[in-house]
Design a protein around this motif. Structure first.
Motif, PDB file in Angstrom:
ATOM      1  N   TYR A  73       0.804  -1.335   0.205  1.00 18.17           N
ATOM      2  CA  TYR A  73       0.167   0.040   0.160  1.00 18.17           C
ATOM      3  C   TYR A  73       0.791   1.069   0.085  1.00 18.17           C
ATOM      4  O   TYR A  73       0.584   2.177  -0.764  1.00 18.17           O
ATOM      5  N   PRO A  83      -3.530   6.379  -3.453  1.00 17.42           N
ATOM      6  CA  PRO A  83      -3.572   5.065  -2.753  1.00 17.42           C
ATOM      7  C   PRO A  83      -4.266   4.148  -3.992  1.00 17.42           C
ATOM      8  O   PRO A  83      -5.031   4.671  -4.828  1.00 17.42           O
ATOM      9  N   MET A  87      -7.880  -0.557  -2.610  1.00 22.80           N
ATOM     10  CA  MET A  87      -7.706  -0.516  -1.120  1.00 22.80           C
ATOM     11  C   MET A  87      -8.009   0.764  -0.331  1.00 22.80           C
ATOM     12  O   MET A  87      -6.880   1.597  -0.061  1.00 22.80           O
TER      13      MET A  87
END
Length: 89
Positions: A73, A83, A87
């Motif tokens: 991430y 991002p 997620m």
């Protein structure tokens, strides 16, 4: 294989000695008691192997996978500037 069998039988005799020495129960040194002790030792060995394999899998799923996910991430966010869309934290 024979050496392991001898060690299990010796451990069974030693466990009978410990039970007699502590005074918890008085056991005779018969072949039946030694066989029962050996069977209990073998059962404990099998349970130990199963639990250690399960614990390794559990630790991998609980610790390694989330750490790898968090690393992915942050690396993805740093490289792409935003991002990942799948997620959302």
């Amino acid at each position: 294989m024979l050496m392991r069998l001898v060690i299990i039988i010796l451990a069974s005799v030693a466990s009978i000695f410990v039970v007699n020495y502590t005074g918890l129960y008085i056991l005779d040194y018969t072949w039946q008691n030694i066989l029962y002790g050996a069977l209990i030792i073998v059962a404990l060995m099998i349970i130990y192997k199963i639990l250690t394999k399960f614990l390794k899998l559990f630790l991998f799923v609980v610790i390694v996978v989330p750490v790898l996910g968090i690393c992915f991430y942050y690396i993805y966010s740093y490289v792409m500037g935003e991002p990942p869309s799948f997620m959302q934290f």
